[in-house]
Design an enzyme around this catalytic site. Sequence first.
Site, PDB file in Angstrom:
ATOM      1  CD  GLU A 226      -3.155  -0.997   0.187  1.00 46.98           C
ATOM      2  OE1 GLU A 226      -3.125  -0.076  -0.740  1.00 46.98           O
ATOM      3  OE2 GLU A 226      -3.769  -2.139   0.155  1.00 46.98           O
ATOM      4  NE  ARG A 230      -3.110   2.807  -0.931  1.00 47.96           N
ATOM      5  CZ  ARG A 230      -4.536   2.875  -0.466  1.00 47.96           C
ATOM      6  NH1 ARG A 230      -5.268   3.868  -0.223  1.00 47.96           N
ATOM      7  NH2 ARG A 230      -5.048   1.772  -0.942  1.00 47.96           N
ATOM      8  CG  ASP A 359      -6.258  -7.194  -7.458  1.00 46.52           C
ATOM      9  OD1 ASP A 359      -5.135  -7.445  -7.013  1.00 46.52           O
ATOM     10  OD2 ASP A 359      -6.970  -6.202  -7.216  1.00 46.52           O
ATOM     11  CD  GLU A 495     -10.600  -1.549  -8.572  1.00 45.89           C
ATOM     12  OE1 GLU A 495     -11.804  -0.846  -8.191  1.00 45.89           O
ATOM     13  OE2 GLU A 495      -9.711  -1.440  -7.740  1.00 45.89           O
ATOM     14  CB  THR A 584      -1.837  -1.009  -9.169  1.00 42.25           C
ATOM     15  OG1 THR A 584      -3.222  -1.629  -8.831  1.00 42.25           O
ATOM     16  CG2 THR A 584      -1.223  -1.113  -7.741  1.00 42.25           C
TER      17      THR A 584
HETATM   18  C1  DMJ Z   1      -6.068   0.443  -5.288  1.00 46.54           C
HETATM   19  O1  DMJ Z   1      -5.620   0.691  -4.105  1.00 46.54           O
HETATM   20  C2  DMJ Z   1      -5.064  -0.242  -6.125  1.00 46.54           C
HETATM   21  O2  DMJ Z   1      -5.761  -0.165  -7.425  1.00 46.54           O
HETATM   22  C3  DMJ Z   1      -5.018  -1.670  -5.852  1.00 46.54           C
HETATM   23  O3  DMJ Z   1      -4.201  -2.445  -6.736  1.00 46.54           O
HETATM   24  C4  DMJ Z   1      -6.341  -2.495  -5.531  1.00 46.54           C
HETATM   25  N1  DMJ Z   1      -7.485  -1.378  -5.546  1.00 46.54           N
HETATM   26  C5  DMJ Z   1      -7.503  -0.419  -5.061  1.00 46.54           C
HETATM   27  C6  DMJ Z   1      -8.593   0.519  -5.148  1.00 46.54           C
HETATM   28  O4  DMJ Z   1      -9.681  -0.422  -5.400  1.00 46.54           O
END
Ligand code: DMJ
Length: 595
Positions: A226, A230, A359, A495, A584
């Site tokens: 995370e 971020r 994912d 998403e 992501t």
């Molecule tokens: C985000 O923090 C990132 O995209 C992560 O890969 C999974 N999904 C959350 C948001 O839904």
Amino acid sequence: MYPPPPAPAPHRDFISVTLSLGESYDNSKSRRRRSCWRKWKQLSRLQRNVILFVLGFLILCGFLYSLQVSDQWKALSGSRAEVEKMKLEVLPVLPAPQKESAEPEGFADILSQKRQRHLRRGPPHLQIRPPNTVSKDGMQDDAKEREAALGKAQQEENTQRTVISWRGAVIEPEQATEPPSKRAEASIKPLFLASRIWKEPEFKEARKWVSENLDFQKNVDVNLFESTIRILGGLLSAYHLSGDSLFLSKAEDFGNRLMPAFTTPSKIPYSDVNIGTGFAHSPQWTSDSTVAEVTSIQLEFRELSRLTGIKKFQEAVEEVTKHIHSLSGKKDGLVPMFINTNSGLFTHPGVFTLGARADSYYEYLLKQWIQGGKKETQLLEDYVRAIEGIKAHLLRQSQPRKLTFVGELAHGRFSAKMDHLVCFLPGTLALGVHHGLPADHMDLARALMETCYQMNQQMETGLSPEIAHFNMYPRADHKDVEVKPADRHNLLRPETVESLFYLYRVTKDRKYQDWGWEILQSFNKYTRVPSGGYSSINNVQNSHKPEPRDKMESFFVGETLKYLYLLFSDDLELLGLDTCVFNTEAHPLPIWSPA
Ligand code: DMJ
């Protein structure tokens, strides 16, 4: 006992009704009055007093009631005004795309639309916008008024952009005129030509905060994944957007503090690390890490190495990639959800999902390949094999609308369950096709995009639940998408709109903008907090009581609003797919050797 009333004369009754016109009105009235008076006189004193008291009481009640109703009416008129005011306040805050080949609108139209422009905004490509060119014929008298109207409309747009640029997507497409700092490396094509964000006052304020307040010397545990996607991703992206070395030095400091996470027997990193003490560890209940987490930090650490020249960041994450590439326990490219930090083996084998815990493994295979200039064929092979694995094992169609969805497999048993998280997949597939992958990936992308849209559209609020179950058998009164009570919440996740952004960029089909617009309207209607911000909600199936949770995840501004902003922008080169990859968490990073 009272004497019985005189025997009624049925014929007389009949006559009094049907022949009343033949009888004098005054006569019949005075007769009725006399008979009432006689009856009143026949009552005892007590009876009369009781009747008078009851009558008086009723009159008093009537009076009080009329006062209350008039208050309520006033309040109601007031709250109507409030509702109208709120309608105006709950305005979509993102700019919408330009109308296609719009006929210039007449001035009168513009004036009448001006007041309602936000309320009546339809699908984006049908929206009313001030014309770019205006016919001069017969318009001279109105010229000043027109200018004022257009100016006001523009002002409104600008205000909305300012709102969104502060906490949402921090990019102003119409200001896309200047290149970033000359300090950007010559080998890298300047990435964000499209932005001059660093000149914005909000950026300056944020920079000041980072410079004066962002101190990582804190005795605190952070989650490696995370905080990488971020914080590290955000700092690297800010560096590329601004060319300001402050962000790179902060990124390097933070990257160093995360490195202890990789000191495991297997080199598969721990999930948590204390950025003050350097103590890294697994969660208390297990020595496993999540596969998606250990495989979705690579874009950021690789970029940190490239920028700083310090190899250890890239080496640590690529060790993980190589290890997982050659690990057994996959099923046609699909990976399990857990991996042990001691043994380096997959745990809980035989369970496969594209949702939580797996994912972004798939997403980062493709994006690393793109980031590195499409040279690392092993990444591509793993990605393509996984897509084939999805097709072979996880795809099904729902009833009655035959929506293609990605389910889950647990020890050979298929479950028609799809997390909203899986909706990143249509976008990733489209991105792959944009970079030359097979056209049938696009067919799948389109089909899954429709499904993700329906996951939103079939809910009473127009917002997707966290998890959907698909109906696979023709049954009367069953929709395609079903929701279990525990899964009805919506966390403002990105998403669906993330994928809409990619689908629009790749196909230029405006229906994807329209779908995004609908979702934005729903966010505004059901999740926007009047005092500011947005909130997750408990129940997407109850439009009367969605139950705000009083919580807004940072990915709503970091991702959801940013992707909506980019989706509605007609500047397809703004953070173009050939110059950057989004990590992501939607932070753009440069492609090392753009094709
Ligand atoms: C985000 O923090 C990132 O995209 C992560 O890969 C999974 N999904 C959350 C948001 O839904």
